[in-house]
Scaffold this active site. Sequence first.
Site, PDB file in Angstrom:
ATOM      1  N   ASP A  51      -3.242   6.086   9.606  1.00 25.42           N
ATOM      2  CA  ASP A  51      -2.381   5.563   8.545  1.00 25.42           C
ATOM      3  C   ASP A  51      -1.415   4.541   9.139  1.00 25.42           C
ATOM      4  O   ASP A  51      -0.618   4.865  10.017  1.00 25.42           O
ATOM      5  CB  ASP A  51      -1.586   6.708   7.896  1.00 25.42           C
ATOM      6  CG  ASP A  51      -0.713   6.214   6.752  1.00 25.42           C
ATOM      7  OD1 ASP A  51      -1.243   6.004   5.651  1.00 25.42           O
ATOM      8  OD2 ASP A  51       0.501   6.010   6.970  1.00 25.42           O
ATOM      9  N   TYR A  56       5.226  -1.665   9.489  1.00 21.19           N
ATOM     10  CA  TYR A  56       5.465  -0.866  10.701  1.00 21.19           C
ATOM     11  C   TYR A  56       5.492  -1.739  11.953  1.00 21.19           C
ATOM     12  O   TYR A  56       6.056  -1.346  12.972  1.00 21.19           O
ATOM     13  CB  TYR A  56       4.386   0.210  10.893  1.00 21.19           C
ATOM     14  CG  TYR A  56       4.356   1.302   9.851  1.00 21.19           C
ATOM     15  CD1 TYR A  56       5.363   1.434   8.891  1.00 21.19           C
ATOM     16  CD2 TYR A  56       3.303   2.216   9.828  1.00 21.19           C
ATOM     17  CE1 TYR A  56       5.312   2.436   7.934  1.00 21.19           C
ATOM     18  CE2 TYR A  56       3.249   3.222   8.875  1.00 21.19           C
ATOM     19  CZ  TYR A  56       4.247   3.329   7.928  1.00 21.19           C
ATOM     20  OH  TYR A  56       4.180   4.325   6.996  1.00 21.19           O
ATOM     21  N   LYS A  85      -0.826  -1.043   4.138  1.00 19.54           N
ATOM     22  CA  LYS A  85       0.090  -1.003   2.985  1.00 19.54           C
ATOM     23  C   LYS A  85       0.653  -2.389   2.685  1.00 19.54           C
ATOM     24  O   LYS A  85       0.992  -3.146   3.604  1.00 19.54           O
ATOM     25  CB  LYS A  85       1.245  -0.021   3.252  1.00 19.54           C
ATOM     26  CG  LYS A  85       0.780   1.401   3.543  1.00 19.54           C
ATOM     27  CD  LYS A  85       1.949   2.373   3.626  1.00 19.54           C
ATOM     28  CE  LYS A  85       1.482   3.739   4.083  1.00 19.54           C
ATOM     29  NZ  LYS A  85       1.366   3.845   5.535  1.00 19.54           N
ATOM     30  N   HIS A 118       3.125  -0.082  -0.838  1.00 18.44           N
ATOM     31  CA  HIS A 118       3.946   0.787   0.005  1.00 18.44           C
ATOM     32  C   HIS A 118       5.065   1.487  -0.777  1.00 18.44           C
ATOM     33  O   HIS A 118       5.354   2.660  -0.555  1.00 18.44           O
ATOM     34  CB  HIS A 118       4.542  -0.044   1.149  1.00 18.44           C
ATOM     35  CG  HIS A 118       4.950   0.765   2.334  1.00 18.44           C
ATOM     36  ND1 HIS A 118       4.985   0.270   3.614  1.00 18.44           N
ATOM     37  CD2 HIS A 118       5.346   2.050   2.454  1.00 18.44           C
ATOM     38  CE1 HIS A 118       5.379   1.205   4.458  1.00 18.44           C
ATOM     39  NE2 HIS A 118       5.612   2.298   3.774  1.00 18.44           N
TER      40      HIS A 118
END
Length: 323
Positions: A51, A56, A85, A118
């Site tokens: 994931d 990120y 995402k 997201h």
Amino acid sequence: MEFDKDYCIKMNDGNKIPAVGFGTYSPDAVQKSKCEEAVKVAIEVGFRHIDGAFVYGTEEEVGRAVHEKITDGTVRREDIFYTGKLGSTFHRPELVRSCLEQSLKKLKFDYLDLFIIHIPVSLKPGPDLSPMDENGKLIFDIVDLRQTWEAMEACKDTGLVKSIGVSNFNIRQLEMILNKPGLKYKPVLNQVECHPYQNQTKLLAFCKSKDILLEAYCALGSQRDKMWIDQSTPVLLEDPVLGAIAKKYNRSPALVALRYQLQRGIVVLFKSFTRKRIEENFQVYDFQLFEEDMKTIEGLNKNLRYLNLIQLVDHPQFPFKDE
């Protein structure tokens, strides 16, 4: 919970998702450097569901780790299920594909297995992923998420993504997508904070009724990142009730918390940079909780959020007001 032999669950579009996933959020440079090694270890141990997310900032590391494990013969690309995402600064429909393409480029992948919105809160488009005004407040954007969803559907039609879904959506926001005129694909899942202190019973029941999977992040509580998490919140894995149940099965509280979600029909994510913990958490398939223990864990619910996203509370699409 219906697993196949590879511990996968079929989604509403016919594609399968591994029931347990490995998270890659890394809040700082030190953890980002550890992320690549941790993903390699997770794949070696047997995890096939990774994931990730554009915001990120670890997709290059994740991509390198996956490609190394492909090169050494551990896996093929089709064995890996990768979730990306859509960042909040890309909600405008004309920007959706660009976010996806940037992720694919960083990962060096031809496609994503799953691409999800997201969070339903839109931020001002631009190079800054957290655009701030002079007072240090986030600059919001207002976007009709039904149009964002149409752009997600178009990404699926190109073959750049196999499945599409959402994250942090409440029931009202899911209904907005599901009731959209001309809906082509419904979300395959909704990824939300979910653990014994925030068990999402109502949202789970709604998602099951619409054949949408619920996927749990913060399933072990949280890694207590000071930027996002209230440090006064209780530590889930130190809960005495959870501890007593773990002792009964001769397992760790973390394994019990993960198993609890699987038995509720929830896809569950966890994150660790430690080989010992990664190996231990793969044993989630090796035991089963009795019904009375499931009920006891259910009773721990406090409707407590570790990730309350207070910086976004003034946005009209802030998802946590409806509870």
